[in-house]
Design a protein around this motif. Structure first.
Motif, PDB file in Angstrom:
ATOM      1  N   ARG A 116       0.825  -1.212   0.000  1.00  0.00           N
ATOM      2  CA  ARG A 116       0.000   0.000   0.000  1.00  0.00           C
ATOM      3  C   ARG A 116       0.854   1.254   0.000  1.00  0.00           C
ATOM      4  N   LEU A 117       1.930   1.221   0.786  1.00  0.00           N
ATOM      5  CA  LEU A 117       2.822   2.369   0.844  1.00  0.00           C
ATOM      6  C   LEU A 117       3.499   2.607  -0.510  1.00  0.00           C
ATOM      7  N   GLU A 118       3.997   1.550  -1.125  1.00  0.00           N
ATOM      8  CA  GLU A 118       4.642   1.678  -2.439  1.00  0.00           C
ATOM      9  C   GLU A 118       3.655   2.193  -3.486  1.00  0.00           C
ATOM     10  N   GLU A 119       2.428   1.714  -3.438  1.00  0.00           N
ATOM     11  CA  GLU A 119       1.421   2.133  -4.410  1.00  0.00           C
ATOM     12  C   GLU A 119       1.074   3.610  -4.243  1.00  0.00           C
ATOM     13  N   HIS A 120       1.008   4.065  -2.989  1.00  0.00           N
ATOM     14  CA  HIS A 120       0.724   5.483  -2.764  1.00  0.00           C
ATOM     15  C   HIS A 120       1.848   6.358  -3.315  1.00  0.00           C
ATOM     16  N   LEU A 121       3.078   5.948  -3.093  1.00  0.00           N
ATOM     17  CA  LEU A 121       4.215   6.706  -3.622  1.00  0.00           C
ATOM     18  C   LEU A 121       4.214   6.682  -5.147  1.00  0.00           C
ATOM     19  N   ALA A 122       3.947   5.527  -5.719  1.00  0.00           N
ATOM     20  CA  ALA A 122       3.942   5.400  -7.178  1.00  0.00           C
ATOM     21  C   ALA A 122       2.866   6.272  -7.807  1.00  0.00           C
ATOM     22  N   ALA A 123       1.708   6.348  -7.162  1.00  0.00           N
ATOM     23  CA  ALA A 123       0.620   7.189  -7.680  1.00  0.00           C
ATOM     24  C   ALA A 123       1.022   8.658  -7.706  1.00  0.00           C
ATOM     25  N   GLY A 124       1.963   9.024  -6.844  1.00  0.00           N
ATOM     26  CA  GLY A 124       2.451  10.391  -6.823  1.00  0.00           C
ATOM     27  C   GLY A 124       3.693  10.602  -7.653  1.00  0.00           C
ATOM     28  N   GLY A 125       4.119   9.581  -8.391  1.00  0.00           N
ATOM     29  CA  GLY A 125       5.258   9.720  -9.271  1.00  0.00           C
ATOM     30  C   GLY A 125       6.590   9.373  -8.653  1.00  0.00           C
ATOM     31  N   VAL A 126       6.592   8.639  -7.534  1.00  0.00           N
ATOM     32  CA  VAL A 126       7.842   8.258  -6.863  1.00  0.00           C
ATOM     33  C   VAL A 126       7.954   6.740  -6.853  1.00  0.00           C
ATOM     34  N   THR A 127       9.020   6.220  -7.445  1.00  0.00           N
ATOM     35  CA  THR A 127       9.274   4.781  -7.446  1.00  0.00           C
ATOM     36  C   THR A 127      10.159   4.439  -6.259  1.00  0.00           C
ATOM     37  N   ALA A 128       9.662   3.553  -5.392  1.00  0.00           N
ATOM     38  CA  ALA A 128      10.399   3.218  -4.171  1.00  0.00           C
ATOM     39  C   ALA A 128      10.066   1.813  -3.745  1.00  0.00           C
ATOM     40  N   SER A 129      10.922   1.272  -2.887  1.00  0.00           N
ATOM     41  CA  SER A 129      10.680  -0.031  -2.266  1.00  0.00           C
ATOM     42  C   SER A 129      10.514   0.185  -0.777  1.00  0.00           C
ATOM     43  N   ALA A 130       9.654  -0.632  -0.172  1.00  0.00           N
ATOM     44  CA  ALA A 130       9.380  -0.488   1.253  1.00  0.00           C
ATOM     45  C   ALA A 130       9.458  -1.836   1.944  1.00  0.00           C
ATOM     46  N   GLY A 131       9.874  -1.821   3.169  1.00  0.00           N
ATOM     47  CA  GLY A 131       9.849  -3.001   4.024  1.00  0.00           C
ATOM     48  C   GLY A 131       9.197  -2.621   5.340  1.00  0.00           C
ATOM     49  N   ILE A 132       8.340  -3.484   5.841  1.00  0.00           N
ATOM     50  CA  ILE A 132       7.574  -3.187   7.056  1.00  0.00           C
ATOM     51  C   ILE A 132       7.822  -4.272   8.099  1.00  0.00           C
ATOM     52  N   ALA A 133       7.999  -3.843   9.347  1.00  0.00           N
ATOM     53  CA  ALA A 133       8.065  -4.764  10.480  1.00  0.00           C
ATOM     54  C   ALA A 133       6.941  -4.409  11.450  1.00  0.00           C
TER      55      ALA A 133
END
Length: 319
Positions: free
Chosen positions: A272-289
């Motif tokens: 969800r976090l990656e998708e929100h960033l991508a929708a705003g034009g930012v490509t990123a990877s996330a890891g959650i604990a």
């Protein structure tokens, strides 16, 4: 009984007010002085904390009610909120003592119920704007007109409020990332202990790594890379809303702390976090604990989130 030399007492006592750690401590010192020097047996303060480093100003809050209003903070606060919404909680201040016969009927009713014969309200200001008030009441009319000295007390209180705000801004500036306005490592870690001490249904530690900051800097220049970092910070704030805090950990790496309304898997939260960033034009990877499952310390959870981030990055590699 009021002191014989209230002007001298005001000068002596107010010299120490600048040492107050926060607004509450300042208002306690001022209320003590008003009671003991001017014989003000009932009163309270209202104050709206000013904006610091781009964050919005807070709502009007009630501080230090004393005398017959002691223990009535919630009742006073409800009335202040209603007045503020009209709007006008800070617009109708008297700036002088008023007798029972001068006030509106609804106020007169309260004064009679509380045994008040005289009252007034004085503005507290910040950079020329009204941000609060001293609201004072007396069971008996004062023998001497001390309105000028009470006004001076409001001015001195306002000056110290500005000092406290400037000190807080300086402290927060040392805990903020200059470029993005997010917390830096120091500011973020300062807030971890308090945030993780409560009983949250789900508390996530997230690590976010931009996929193309180096390429952006190399191909388009560092100003464009800075814009990418600021955009990422804005998108992280949007994603978190009021449910967490974000930090620029360093370079192209960000970390977040987020409480969720309902538990969900680390994989789902990262996606969800990656998708929100991508929708705003930012490509990123996330890891959650997940706090409490992947560890009960910042170090353990950060390591788990970082491993999952690396695994997601590797899964995207071609071949």
């Amino acid at each position: 009984m009021p002191e014989r030399d209230p002007a001298g007492a005001l000068i002596r006592r107010s010299r120490t007010w600048s040492q107050a750690a926060d607004e509450g401590e300042l208002f306690r010192a001022a209320s003590s002085m008003l009671r003991e020097v001017f014989g003000v047996d009932t009163g309270y303060f209202v104050y709206r904390r000013g904006s610091i480093l781009g964050e919005p100003a807070g709502p009007l809050q009630v501080y230090e009610p004393w005398g017959v209003l002691s223990g009535r903070r919630e009742e006073i606060a409800r009335r202040v909120v209603r007045q503020d919404e009209t709007p006008g909680a800070l617009s109708g201040l008297s700036e002088r003592w008023m007798d029972l016969s001068e006030v509106p009927p609804e106020v007169r009713s309260d004064w009679k119920r509380w045994g008040v014969e005289q009252g007034g309200s004085w503005a507290l200001t910040f950079r020329g704007e009204r941000v609060g008030a001293m609201v004072l009441r007396r069971a008996r009319r004062a023998q001497d007109d001390d309105r000028d000295l009470v006004s001076l007390c409001a001015v001195q209180t306002s000056l110290v409020l500005e000092l406290i705000s400037a000190r807080r801004a300086a402290e927060e500036a040392s805990e903020r990332d200059f470029l993005t306005g997010l917390w830096n490592r120091r500011g973020f870690l300062e807030r971890i202990a308090g945030a993780t001490s409560g009983g949250h249904p789900a508390l996530f530690i997230g690590v976010v790594d931009l996929d193309n900051l180096k390429e952006t800097n190399d191909e388009l220049g560092h100003p464009e890379g800075d814009r990418l970092l600021r955009k990422t910070a804005r998108l992280l704030r949007e994603h978190l809303g009021g449910s967490g805090i974000a930090c620029r950990w360093g370079g192209d790496e960000f970390v977040i702390l987020q409480s969720a309304a309902a538990p969900c898997s680390p994989h789902h939260a990262a996606r969800r976090l990656e998708e929100h960033l991508a929708a705003g034009g930012v490509t990123a990877s996330a890891g959650i604990a997940v706090w409490g499952e992947d560890g009960t310390s910042w170090e353990e959870c950060y390591a788990a989130a970082d491993r999952r981030l690396y695994a997601r990055k590797m899964a995207r590699q071609p071949g």
